[in-house]
Motif scaffolding. Structure first.
Motif, mmCIF file in Angstrom:
data_model
loop_
_atom_site.group_PDB
_atom_site.id
_atom_site.type_symbol
_atom_site.label_atom_id
_atom_site.label_comp_id
_atom_site.label_asym_id
_atom_site.label_seq_id
_atom_site.Cartn_x
_atom_site.Cartn_y
_atom_site.Cartn_z
ATOM 1 N N ASP A 120 0.815 -1.213 0.000
ATOM 2 C CA ASP A 120 0.000 0.000 0.000
ATOM 3 C C ASP A 120 0.848 1.262 0.000
ATOM 4 O OD1 ASP A 120 -2.372 -1.374 -0.136
ATOM 5 O OD2 ASP A 120 -2.887 -1.122 1.986
ATOM 6 N N GLY A 147 -7.077 4.735 -1.404
ATOM 7 C CA GLY A 147 -6.822 3.734 -0.379
ATOM 8 C C GLY A 147 -7.153 4.320 0.983
ATOM 9 N N PHE A 150 -5.663 2.537 4.152
ATOM 10 C CA PHE A 150 -4.232 2.768 4.348
ATOM 11 C C PHE A 150 -3.945 4.226 4.692
ATOM 12 C CE2 PHE A 150 -0.158 4.225 2.620
ATOM 13 C CZ PHE A 150 0.695 3.526 3.457
#
Length: 171
Positions: A120, A147, A150
């Motif tokens: 990530d 994301g 993350f």
């Protein structure tokens, strides 16, 4: 001011990172409650995500200056992985551990691993640059994805560390 780094006051950078993180988190969490339709929710999430990604960038730059000692100039660039790799190894380890913990607290029936963190970090390394120009994305560009798990967890971990520096007066 940090010695040999007149461009950057670490306290100001830390405060800026904390405010971007707080506002990004607030926007993302409220998007589910306040939106009339899916498009509005997506737009609010993008704004929150952009703030969270920028919070990561500013926090990493503050950590580089505070933990690496005097630097000739403030760290530059938007690439989160590049900034992260400039930190001392022990700081990197602590940040990755805490990010993984924050991710796992948000997941149900899934475990977030160190390998996922590394993946990530690479995948969302340009999160701020991509998010701030989200409207320009091309339909065929699959890399334009957020994301949230993350970036929100990474920003929380980084905010924790910069807050500790600010409280201890290490800057």
């Amino acid at each position: 001011m940090i010695e040999n780094c007149p461009e950057m006051s670490s306290h100001e950078a830390i405060l800026l990172a904390k405010v971007y993180q707080q506002e990004g988190k607030r926007i993302v969490s409220q998007s589910m409650q306040n939106c009339v339709d899916m498009h509005e929710m997506i737009c609010q999430n993008i704004v929150g995500y952009t703030n969270l990604a920028f919070a990561c960038e500013v926090a990493l730059k503050a950590l580089i200056v505070c933990h690496n000692g005097a630097v000739p100039q403030a760290p530059s660039g938007h690439n989160l992985k590049h900034l992260y790799k400039q930190l001392r190894g022990d700081i990197q380890t602590a940040i990755s551990y805490m990010t993984i913990e924050f991710c796992n607290r948000k997941l149900i029936n899934q475990v977030y691993t160190a390998e996922m963190f590394e993946s990530d970090l690479e995948r969302y390394s340009c999160a701020f640059m991509q998010a701030r120009y989200w409207y320009e994305r091309k339909k065929d560009m699959s890399a334009k994805e957020a994301g949230i798990l993350f970036i929100s967890s990474f920003s929380e971990a980084l905010t924790f560390f910069v807050t500790k520096i600010d409280e201890s007066g290490e800057n």
